[in-house]
Motif scaffolding. Structure first.
Motif, PDB file in Angstrom:
ATOM      1  N   LEU A 325       0.825  -1.207   0.000  1.00 18.30           N
ATOM      2  CA  LEU A 325       0.000   0.000   0.000  1.00 18.30           C
ATOM      3  C   LEU A 325       0.861   1.259   0.000  1.00 18.30           C
ATOM      4  N   HIS A 326       1.899   1.266   0.807  1.00 17.27           N
ATOM      5  CA  HIS A 326       2.724   2.478   0.946  1.00 17.27           C
ATOM      6  C   HIS A 326       3.404   2.828  -0.373  1.00 17.27           C
ATOM      7  N   SER A 327       3.814   1.816  -1.121  1.00 17.07           N
ATOM      8  CA  SER A 327       4.469   2.046  -2.410  1.00 17.07           C
ATOM      9  C   SER A 327       3.482   2.132  -3.565  1.00 17.07           C
ATOM     10  N   GLY A 328       2.252   1.670  -3.336  1.00 17.59           N
ATOM     11  CA  GLY A 328       1.267   1.610  -4.407  1.00 17.59           C
ATOM     12  C   GLY A 328       1.395   0.372  -5.272  1.00 17.59           C
ATOM     13  N   LYS A 329       2.431  -0.455  -5.044  1.00 18.40           N
ATOM     14  CA  LYS A 329       2.690  -1.597  -5.911  1.00 18.40           C
ATOM     15  C   LYS A 329       1.636  -2.689  -5.788  1.00 18.40           C
ATOM     16  N   GLY A 330       0.834  -2.645  -4.725  1.00 20.98           N
ATOM     17  CA  GLY A 330      -0.221  -3.636  -4.579  1.00 20.98           C
ATOM     18  C   GLY A 330      -1.293  -3.502  -5.649  1.00 20.98           C
ATOM     19  N   PHE A 331      -1.339  -2.358  -6.334  1.00 27.45           N
ATOM     20  CA  PHE A 331      -2.329  -2.144  -7.386  1.00 27.45           C
ATOM     21  C   PHE A 331      -1.664  -1.791  -8.709  1.00 27.45           C
ATOM     22  N   GLY A 332      -0.424  -2.244  -8.883  1.00 27.67           N
ATOM     23  CA  GLY A 332       0.267  -2.063 -10.145  1.00 27.67           C
ATOM     24  C   GLY A 332       0.596  -0.607 -10.435  1.00 27.67           C
ATOM     25  N   LEU A 333       0.689  -0.298 -11.718  1.00 27.13           N
ATOM     26  CA  LEU A 333       1.053   1.055 -12.137  1.00 27.13           C
ATOM     27  C   LEU A 333       0.031   2.074 -11.663  1.00 27.13           C
ATOM     28  N   ALA A 334      -1.273   1.713 -11.712  1.00 27.04           N
ATOM     29  CA  ALA A 334      -2.313   2.647 -11.269  1.00 27.04           C
ATOM     30  C   ALA A 334      -2.118   3.018  -9.802  1.00 27.04           C
ATOM     31  N   GLY A 335      -1.788   2.033  -8.965  1.00 28.59           N
ATOM     32  CA  GLY A 335      -1.562   2.306  -7.550  1.00 28.59           C
ATOM     33  C   GLY A 335      -0.372   3.210  -7.324  1.00 28.59           C
ATOM     34  N   ARG A 336       0.690   3.015  -8.087  1.00 26.23           N
ATOM     35  CA  ARG A 336       1.871   3.859  -7.939  1.00 26.23           C
ATOM     36  C   ARG A 336       1.581   5.293  -8.364  1.00 26.23           C
ATOM     37  N   ILE A 337       0.773   5.446  -9.406  1.00 32.68           N
ATOM     38  CA  ILE A 337       0.407   6.795  -9.842  1.00 32.68           C
ATOM     39  C   ILE A 337      -0.416   7.495  -8.768  1.00 32.68           C
ATOM     40  N   VAL A 338      -1.339   6.758  -8.127  1.00 34.99           N
ATOM     41  CA  VAL A 338      -2.139   7.353  -7.047  1.00 34.99           C
ATOM     42  C   VAL A 338      -1.240   7.788  -5.897  1.00 34.99           C
ATOM     43  N   VAL A 339      -0.270   6.953  -5.514  1.00 35.78           N
ATOM     44  CA  VAL A 339       0.653   7.315  -4.438  1.00 35.78           C
ATOM     45  C   VAL A 339       1.483   8.529  -4.837  1.00 35.78           C
ATOM     46  N   PHE A 340       1.929   8.578  -6.074  1.00 36.41           N
ATOM     47  CA  PHE A 340       2.692   9.731  -6.568  1.00 36.41           C
ATOM     48  C   PHE A 340       1.874  11.014  -6.444  1.00 36.41           C
ATOM     49  N   ILE A 341       0.616  10.968  -6.895  1.00 31.28           N
ATOM     50  CA  ILE A 341      -0.253  12.152  -6.831  1.00 31.28           C
ATOM     51  C   ILE A 341      -0.569  12.508  -5.381  1.00 31.28           C
ATOM     52  N   ALA A 342      -0.805  11.483  -4.542  1.00 30.65           N
ATOM     53  CA  ALA A 342      -1.098  11.742  -3.130  1.00 30.65           C
ATOM     54  C   ALA A 342       0.076  12.427  -2.444  1.00 30.65           C
ATOM     55  N   GLY A 343       1.305  12.060  -2.822  1.00 31.33           N
ATOM     56  CA  GLY A 343       2.470  12.727  -2.257  1.00 31.33           C
ATOM     57  C   GLY A 343       2.540  14.190  -2.659  1.00 31.33           C
ATOM     58  N   LEU A 344       2.293  14.474  -3.937  1.00 35.19           N
ATOM     59  CA  LEU A 344       2.299  15.861  -4.393  1.00 35.19           C
ATOM     60  C   LEU A 344       1.169  16.655  -3.740  1.00 35.19           C
ATOM     61  N   ALA A 345      -0.004  16.011  -3.588  1.00 34.77           N
ATOM     62  CA  ALA A 345      -1.124  16.703  -2.946  1.00 34.77           C
ATOM     63  C   ALA A 345      -0.812  17.011  -1.487  1.00 34.77           C
ATOM     64  N   THR A 346      -0.127  16.094  -0.799  1.00 35.18           N
ATOM     65  CA  THR A 346       0.256  16.339   0.591  1.00 35.18           C
ATOM     66  C   THR A 346       1.215  17.523   0.678  1.00 35.18           C
ATOM     67  N   ALA A 347       2.160  17.601  -0.252  1.00 30.64           N
ATOM     68  CA  ALA A 347       3.064  18.754  -0.284  1.00 30.64           C
ATOM     69  C   ALA A 347       2.282  20.048  -0.497  1.00 30.64           C
ATOM     70  N   LEU A 348       1.284  19.993  -1.384  1.00 30.53           N
ATOM     71  CA  LEU A 348       0.450  21.169  -1.628  1.00 30.53           C
ATOM     72  C   LEU A 348      -0.329  21.558  -0.379  1.00 30.53           C
ATOM     73  N   LEU A 349      -0.855  20.573   0.352  1.00 28.94           N
ATOM     74  CA  LEU A 349      -1.589  20.854   1.583  1.00 28.94           C
ATOM     75  C   LEU A 349      -0.692  21.538   2.615  1.00 28.94           C
ATOM     76  N   CYS A 350       0.558  21.107   2.699  1.00 27.80           N
ATOM     77  CA  CYS A 350       1.493  21.736   3.642  1.00 27.80           C
ATOM     78  C   CYS A 350       1.680  23.219   3.295  1.00 27.80           C
ATOM     79  N   VAL A 351       1.862  23.505   2.015  1.00 25.40           N
ATOM     80  CA  VAL A 351       2.108  24.888   1.588  1.00 25.40           C
ATOM     81  C   VAL A 351       0.856  25.740   1.772  1.00 25.40           C
ATOM     82  N   THR A 352      -0.306  25.258   1.301  1.00 22.17           N
ATOM     83  CA  THR A 352      -1.526  26.057   1.393  1.00 22.17           C
ATOM     84  C   THR A 352      -1.985  26.219   2.838  1.00 22.17           C
ATOM     85  N   GLY A 353      -1.731  25.213   3.683  1.00 23.32           N
ATOM     86  CA  GLY A 353      -2.105  25.334   5.092  1.00 23.32           C
ATOM     87  C   GLY A 353      -1.330  26.429   5.804  1.00 23.32           C
TER      88      GLY A 353
END
Length: 379
Positions: A325-353
């Motif tokens: 789950l942490h790497s997204g590899k449990g759901f293949g490429l789609a899971g990794r893309i979701v984790v990648f986007i979630a990481g960028l969104a978390t960075a955005l939340l830090c800045v906007t907060g």
């Protein structure tokens, strides 16, 4: 909850920003490292499933790096990949961790690099990003700190969700970008909406961040609800001065004899218990790593035990999914893309907060013109 969310965000935003950006980058660690270092990571000669001279590769590695002792050997899983060794070298009493790459066709050493070296050249960049994500390249104390940040982040998900949806009837508003451009409402929604869109993936990242940083404490907690088994080498007796009477190639061959047709993922050399651990792919795997472990004695090749990470209990199932789950590899490429986007969104939340807090602090400062003050809005 508002006070908690505000002060957690201010106190943890720097750490979360670092974790989020490095986590997004290493989601595609292999691809980026291969792009940066094609001479180490690729060769046109490898064929997965063919007999790979692992012992010859070990011998050539030790000739290139005297004192090198590998503890893990990752076999190529696709055409063009190289043999990857992790080990330690005793260079005149100075121990250093080494990553070494060899041609799987003949064991020839293609190159090596020192693991954990704080350098940002193409050889070490991805390794540095990985180290920063795990422990700031500072060791167990920093790993424990990141576990604490992940635990507080996990709790903050509850506060953030309740603050974003104070009334169930208005839950749709939490997912929308409303208000005029540059207005206080628009700034709020830029902080709130991305967090709600990706609430489940970031919740999973915070939970798995706790279990991966605090593995023993997490296992003790889960054992209150369900049994959790350990790798078999943790229960094998210590062996003093073990010698490798059975070499690595023979250990792999014996594992394949036990499971005809099984594809080998990697080999671990465990001299402290006098054993090899051969990892093979299995139908029960939850990601792209072989999760079936076969332990063989170094002295005569007898099978000491076998275990799949999936185990037989709910606790084992919970833990086998943590890295997946942490790497997204449990759901293949789609899971990794979701984790990648979630990481960028978390960075955005830090800045906007932090930006929201700064704007409101300035607006509430004594002596400012009343026309510049913004109406308070939920955080």
């Amino acid at each position: 909850m508002l006070i908690w969310h505000r002060w957690f965000g201010l106190g943890a935003s720097l750490w979360l920003l670092l974790l989020a950006l490095t986590g997004s980058a290493i989601t595609f660690y292999d691809e980026l490292d291969t792009w940066l270092n094609p001479d180490l990571r690729t060769t046109g000669q490898s064929t997965p499933g063919a007999a790979i001279p692992v012992e010859r590769a070990i011998g050539q590695a030790q000739r290139v790096l005297p004192g090198f002792q590998p503890w893990m050997i990752d076999l190529p899983n696709a055409p063009g990949q190289t043999l990857w060794m992790l080990g330690r070298q005793d260079a005149g009493g100075h121990l250093r961790s080494i990553q070494l790459f060899a041609d799987p066709a003949d064991g020839r050493v293609l190159g090596w690099r020192e693991q954990g070296r704080p350098a940002l050249d193409r050889r070490h960049l991805m390794d540095v990003l990985y180290g920063l994500h795990v422990d700031l390249m500072l060791g167990p104390v920093a790993t424990w700190l990141f576990g604490l940040v992940s635990l507080l982040w996990l709790l903050d998900h509850v506060a953030a969700a309740l603050l974003s949806v104070p009334r169930l009837g208005a839950w749709r508003d939490a997912f929308r970008l409303a208000g005029r451009p540059r207005s206080g409402r628009r700034r709020l929604d830029r902080h709130r909406a991305p967090g709600m869109w990706l609430l489940l993936p970031t919740f999973a990242l915070s939970l798995t961040g706790v279990t991966l940083a605090w593995p023993e404490a997490s296992r003790d907690a889960v054992r209150l609800l369900s049994p959790v088994s350990e790798r078999l080498d943790h229960s094998l007796p210590e062996v003093a001065g073990a010698t490798r009477a059975i070499d690595a190639d023979r250990a792999i061959a014996l594992a394949r004899e036990r499971m005809p047709g099984a594809r080998v993922d990697s080999l671990r050399i465990l001299p402290h218990v006098g054993a090899y651990a051969v990892r093979t792919f299995d139908a029960r795997d939850v990601d792209d790593q072989g999760r079936l472990w076969t332990y063989l004695a170094m002295d005569d090749g007898r099978v000491l035990g076998q275990r799949h990470d999936r185990g037989s209990s709910g606790g084992d199932l919970f833990f086998v999914w943590q890295y997946a789950l942490h790497s997204g590899k449990g759901f293949g490429l789609a899971g990794r893309i979701v984790v990648f986007i979630a990481g960028l969104a978390t960075a955005l939340l830090c800045v906007t907060g932090v930006w929201l807090w700064w704007r409101r602090r300035r607006a509430a400062a004594p002596g400012r013109a009343s026309g510049l003050a913004e109406a308070p809005t939920p955080s």
